[in-house]
Structure formats: C-alpha cells, structure tokens
Design a protein around this motif. Sequence first.
Motif, PDB file in Angstrom:
ATOM      1  N   ALA A  80      -2.302  13.914 -13.114  1.00  0.00           N
ATOM      2  CA  ALA A  80      -2.162  12.455 -13.031  1.00  0.00           C
ATOM      3  C   ALA A  80      -0.771  12.085 -12.501  1.00  0.00           C
ATOM      4  CB  ALA A  80      -2.383  11.824 -14.408  1.00  0.00           C
ATOM      5  N   ASN A  81       0.233  12.680 -13.106  1.00  0.00           N
ATOM      6  CA  ASN A  81       1.610  12.297 -12.765  1.00  0.00           C
ATOM      7  C   ASN A  81       1.947  12.633 -11.315  1.00  0.00           C
ATOM      8  OD1 ASN A  81       1.813  11.567 -15.425  1.00  0.00           O
ATOM      9  ND2 ASN A  81       2.960  13.379 -16.059  1.00  0.00           N
ATOM     10  N   HIS A  82       1.558  13.833 -10.882  1.00  0.00           N
ATOM     11  CA  HIS A  82       1.902  14.226  -9.510  1.00  0.00           C
ATOM     12  C   HIS A  82       1.086  13.448  -8.481  1.00  0.00           C
ATOM     13  CE1 HIS A  82       3.809  17.526 -11.704  1.00  0.00           C
ATOM     14  NE2 HIS A  82       4.592  17.629 -10.651  1.00  0.00           N
ATOM     15  N   SER A  83      -0.176  13.180  -8.775  1.00  0.00           N
ATOM     16  CA  SER A  83      -1.002  12.403  -7.835  1.00  0.00           C
ATOM     17  C   SER A  83      -0.375  11.032  -7.595  1.00  0.00           C
ATOM     18  CB  SER A  83      -2.426  12.245  -8.375  1.00  0.00           C
ATOM     19  OG  SER A  83      -3.043  13.502  -8.501  1.00  0.00           O
ATOM     20  N   MET A  84       0.126  10.436  -8.665  1.00  0.00           N
ATOM     21  CA  MET A  84       0.787   9.142  -8.532  1.00  0.00           C
ATOM     22  C   MET A  84       2.135   9.280  -7.815  1.00  0.00           C
ATOM     23  SD  MET A  84       1.808   6.496 -11.540  1.00  0.00           S
ATOM     24  CE  MET A  84       2.708   4.991 -11.134  1.00  0.00           C
ATOM     25  N   PHE A  85       2.862  10.329  -8.168  1.00  0.00           N
ATOM     26  CA  PHE A  85       4.202  10.547  -7.602  1.00  0.00           C
ATOM     27  C   PHE A  85       4.160  10.603  -6.080  1.00  0.00           C
ATOM     28  CE2 PHE A  85       7.887  13.778  -7.223  1.00  0.00           C
ATOM     29  CZ  PHE A  85       8.863  12.800  -7.265  1.00  0.00           C
ATOM     30  N   TRP A  86       3.226  11.388  -5.524  1.00  0.00           N
ATOM     31  CA  TRP A  86       3.175  11.519  -4.051  1.00  0.00           C
ATOM     32  C   TRP A  86       2.912  10.159  -3.400  1.00  0.00           C
ATOM     33  CZ3 TRP A  86       5.315  15.680  -4.870  1.00  0.00           C
ATOM     34  CH2 TRP A  86       4.765  16.797  -5.509  1.00  0.00           C
ATOM     35  N   GLN A  87       2.067   9.354  -4.045  1.00  0.00           N
ATOM     36  CA  GLN A  87       1.743   8.049  -3.460  1.00  0.00           C
ATOM     37  C   GLN A  87       2.952   7.115  -3.437  1.00  0.00           C
ATOM     38  OE1 GLN A  87      -1.192   7.034  -2.037  1.00  0.00           O
ATOM     39  NE2 GLN A  87      -1.837   9.156  -2.292  1.00  0.00           N
ATOM     40  N   THR A  88       3.862   7.300  -4.378  1.00  0.00           N
ATOM     41  CA  THR A  88       4.994   6.368  -4.469  1.00  0.00           C
ATOM     42  C   THR A  88       6.214   6.868  -3.704  1.00  0.00           C
ATOM     43  OG1 THR A  88       5.708   7.355  -6.569  1.00  0.00           O
ATOM     44  CG2 THR A  88       4.261   5.420  -6.692  1.00  0.00           C
ATOM     45  N   LEU A  89       6.009   7.894  -2.869  1.00  0.00           N
ATOM     46  CA  LEU A  89       7.081   8.381  -1.996  1.00  0.00           C
ATOM     47  C   LEU A  89       6.750   8.043  -0.546  1.00  0.00           C
ATOM     48  CD1 LEU A  89       7.546  11.958  -3.536  1.00  0.00           C
ATOM     49  CD2 LEU A  89       9.060   9.986  -3.849  1.00  0.00           C
ATOM     50  N   ALA A  90       7.773   7.772   0.241  1.00  0.00           N
ATOM     51  CA  ALA A  90       7.603   7.511   1.673  1.00  0.00           C
ATOM     52  C   ALA A  90       8.891   7.891   2.387  1.00  0.00           C
ATOM     53  CB  ALA A  90       7.289   6.034   1.922  1.00  0.00           C
ATOM     54  N   PRO A  91       8.801   8.231   3.665  1.00  0.00           N
ATOM     55  CA  PRO A  91      10.018   8.552   4.409  1.00  0.00           C
ATOM     56  C   PRO A  91      11.032   7.412   4.308  1.00  0.00           C
ATOM     57  CG  PRO A  91       8.081   9.090   5.714  1.00  0.00           C
ATOM     58  CD  PRO A  91       7.589   8.357   4.496  1.00  0.00           C
ATOM     59  N   ALA A  92      12.300   7.769   4.311  1.00  0.00           N
ATOM     60  CA  ALA A  92      13.363   6.764   4.203  1.00  0.00           C
ATOM     61  C   ALA A  92      13.173   5.683   5.259  1.00  0.00           C
ATOM     62  CB  ALA A  92      14.722   7.432   4.360  1.00  0.00           C
ATOM     63  N   GLY A  93      13.259   4.442   4.841  1.00  0.00           N
ATOM     64  CA  GLY A  93      13.116   3.318   5.757  1.00  0.00           C
ATOM     65  C   GLY A  93      11.690   2.875   5.988  1.00  0.00           C
ATOM     66  N   LYS A  94      10.709   3.642   5.449  1.00  0.00           N
ATOM     67  CA  LYS A  94       9.295   3.326   5.680  1.00  0.00           C
ATOM     68  C   LYS A  94       8.592   2.781   4.431  1.00  0.00           C
ATOM     69  CE  LYS A  94       9.041   5.504   9.823  1.00  0.00           C
ATOM     70  NZ  LYS A  94       8.931   4.774  11.087  1.00  0.00           N
ATOM     71  N   GLY A  95       9.305   2.691   3.331  1.00  0.00           N
ATOM     72  CA  GLY A  95       8.643   2.353   2.064  1.00  0.00           C
ATOM     73  C   GLY A  95       8.589   0.873   1.740  1.00  0.00           C
ATOM     74  N   GLY A  96       9.129   0.035   2.628  1.00  0.00           N
ATOM     75  CA  GLY A  96       9.091  -1.396   2.365  1.00  0.00           C
ATOM     76  C   GLY A  96      10.022  -1.786   1.230  1.00  0.00           C
ATOM     77  N   ALA A  97       9.711  -2.897   0.605  1.00  0.00           N
ATOM     78  CA  ALA A  97      10.576  -3.453  -0.442  1.00  0.00           C
ATOM     79  C   ALA A  97       9.699  -3.990  -1.566  1.00  0.00           C
ATOM     80  CB  ALA A  97      11.425  -4.571   0.145  1.00  0.00           C
ATOM     81  N   PRO A  98      10.281  -4.196  -2.738  1.00  0.00           N
ATOM     82  CA  PRO A  98       9.505  -4.816  -3.811  1.00  0.00           C
ATOM     83  C   PRO A  98       8.988  -6.190  -3.370  1.00  0.00           C
ATOM     84  CG  PRO A  98      11.568  -3.916  -4.675  1.00  0.00           C
ATOM     85  CD  PRO A  98      11.641  -3.832  -3.170  1.00  0.00           C
ATOM     86  N   SER A  99       7.775  -6.529  -3.767  1.00  0.00           N
ATOM     87  CA  SER A  99       7.220  -7.855  -3.491  1.00  0.00           C
ATOM     88  C   SER A  99       8.051  -8.910  -4.220  1.00  0.00           C
ATOM     89  CB  SER A  99       5.774  -7.911  -3.995  1.00  0.00           C
ATOM     90  OG  SER A  99       5.758  -7.756  -5.408  1.00  0.00           O
ATOM     91  N   ALA A 100       7.843 -10.168  -3.863  1.00  0.00           N
ATOM     92  CA  ALA A 100       8.577 -11.246  -4.534  1.00  0.00           C
ATOM     93  C   ALA A 100       8.331 -11.212  -6.034  1.00  0.00           C
ATOM     94  CB  ALA A 100       8.164 -12.596  -3.946  1.00  0.00           C
ATOM     95  N   GLY A 101       7.080 -10.968  -6.412  1.00  0.00           N
ATOM     96  CA  GLY A 101       6.741 -10.937  -7.842  1.00  0.00           C
ATOM     97  C   GLY A 101       7.403  -9.787  -8.576  1.00  0.00           C
ATOM     98  N   LEU A 102       7.368  -8.618  -7.958  1.00  0.00           N
ATOM     99  CA  LEU A 102       7.991  -7.456  -8.602  1.00  0.00           C
ATOM    100  C   LEU A 102       9.509  -7.607  -8.633  1.00  0.00           C
ATOM    101  CD1 LEU A 102       7.923  -4.673  -9.897  1.00  0.00           C
ATOM    102  CD2 LEU A 102       7.728  -3.661  -7.603  1.00  0.00           C
ATOM    103  N   ALA A 103      10.086  -8.122  -7.542  1.00  0.00           N
ATOM    104  CA  ALA A 103      11.548  -8.310  -7.506  1.00  0.00           C
ATOM    105  C   ALA A 103      11.988  -9.267  -8.611  1.00  0.00           C
ATOM    106  CB  ALA A 103      11.977  -8.837  -6.137  1.00  0.00           C
ATOM    107  N   LYS A 104      11.204 -10.322  -8.819  1.00  0.00           N
ATOM    108  CA  LYS A 104      11.542 -11.293  -9.859  1.00  0.00           C
ATOM    109  C   LYS A 104      11.459 -10.648 -11.248  1.00  0.00           C
ATOM    110  CE  LYS A 104      10.202 -16.033 -11.241  1.00  0.00           C
ATOM    111  NZ  LYS A 104       9.111 -15.976 -12.231  1.00  0.00           N
ATOM    112  N   ALA A 105      10.414  -9.844 -11.435  1.00  0.00           N
ATOM    113  CA  ALA A 105      10.246  -9.170 -12.734  1.00  0.00           C
ATOM    114  C   ALA A 105      11.370  -8.160 -12.977  1.00  0.00           C
ATOM    115  CB  ALA A 105       8.883  -8.471 -12.782  1.00  0.00           C
ATOM    116  N   ILE A 106      11.813  -7.486 -11.915  1.00  0.00           N
ATOM    117  CA  ILE A 106      12.940  -6.539 -12.045  1.00  0.00           C
ATOM    118  C   ILE A 106      14.207  -7.292 -12.441  1.00  0.00           C
ATOM    119  CG2 ILE A 106      14.518  -5.088 -10.675  1.00  0.00           C
ATOM    120  CD1 ILE A 106      11.987  -3.977  -9.239  1.00  0.00           C
ATOM    121  N   ASP A 107      14.453  -8.433 -11.783  1.00  0.00           N
ATOM    122  CA  ASP A 107      15.637  -9.222 -12.131  1.00  0.00           C
ATOM    123  C   ASP A 107      15.566  -9.701 -13.581  1.00  0.00           C
ATOM    124  OD1 ASP A 107      16.643  -8.883  -9.615  1.00  0.00           O
ATOM    125  OD2 ASP A 107      16.108 -10.901  -8.892  1.00  0.00           O
TER     126      ASP A 107
END
Length: 216
Positions: A80-107
Amino acid sequence: MPFTLPELPFALNALEPHIDAKTMEIHHGKHHAAYVSKANDALKGTKLESSACPWEVCARLAELPEDKQTAVRNNAGGHANHSMFWQTLAPAGKGGAPSAGLAKAIDEAFGSMDGFKEKFANAGATRFGSGWAWLCVNSDKKLCVGSTANQDNPAMPGQCSSASCSCKGATPVLGLDVWEHAYYLHYQNRRPDYIAAFFNVVNWAKVNEYYDRAMS
Ligand code: MN3
C-alpha cells in the motif's frame, strides 16, 4: 493472487539527481516486489485473499487469523505504502503545486508551506529506525503530520504518531519512505538531506487528488 507490482509512472532515472536510478531500480523492483509476493503468500487461504486493495486489507487486519496478521501487516502495508509513494513522485519541475484548497489547509494547519516542510521533515528525521512520514487528513478533516514505524500506515487504526493531534483513522495524502533502502546508496547516513531533496520531486497534482478524495 490479489496483488501485482504496479509499474512506475516515470523512468528509473527521472528523479535524478534527487533520487538516483539505482535506488529506484532496487526499491521498486526488489523491495516493493517482495512486499507484493509475501503479502500474496500470507493472504492465501484467508477471507481477504481476493481483495485487490491493500488499504482495505490493512484496515481489516483484525479479521485475519492471528498467525497471519504480522506478515500481512508488514507486506500488505508495504505494498500500500509504496504504491502510493510512486504516484506522489514526479520529476523535478513536473509535479505542479498544491491546489488552492490544499494550500489554504496547509497554511491553516502549519502556518505556511515552509512550516509544513519543517514539520514533515522533522517527522521523517526523528522516526527511529525504519518507517514513514505522513501528511494526513484526520477525522476532523484537518491536515496533520505524523510518522509510523516499519510498513505501518495511518489507515491501520491508531498507527499515526503525530505528537500534536490525533491521527487515528487518518487518511494519508502524502507519505515519505525513510527506510535506509530508500536513500542509503546515494545519501548514506544523511537522511535529512534525502528528505530535503524529496520536496523537489513531490507530485502535487496527485497529492491534490488524494486530498480532494479525503475531504469528500
Ligand atoms: Mn521502501
């Protein structure tokens, strides 16, 4: 056999220089593959042997015979953990940014993105021995950071050890493998350097999806 090894969503060398190709090759092709085959062995003949979802199996561990629980916990957890881990990795500069909703929740939860990174890095760096650092949505639909030992994950009830809030029953949206097998070839004993490099290869587009699913 319920589980199969998923393909990596990127080339082995795609995360360099932050995570090297040799580490990815062994981590995915040997370590993750072993969790899959050992989980399948352990589940054989049990009521969960046809479940295709390792998260479900983790959540229902208590329904299995006692002599199977440790092997299933370690190996279905690892799958479970590794299957999720690979999905949440991307080449540097290709992973986008947190959405407005997630960014707000992080703040709201951590003061800022830097505040989140500091807390998450600390969770990974201070996890003694092998384990994972997690960003989760807890049962109050708030973000929390914690860590787990071995291949445990927060979907195993009560396993998230966040000091500041209860992650019991929390849903992980980002995890970081801090086992030595995840970094030792390139970083040796410098786990904090590996954790710092990880933030360069987060696939925020996927984390946004997991966050939206956890909030819905
Ligand atoms: Mn690993």
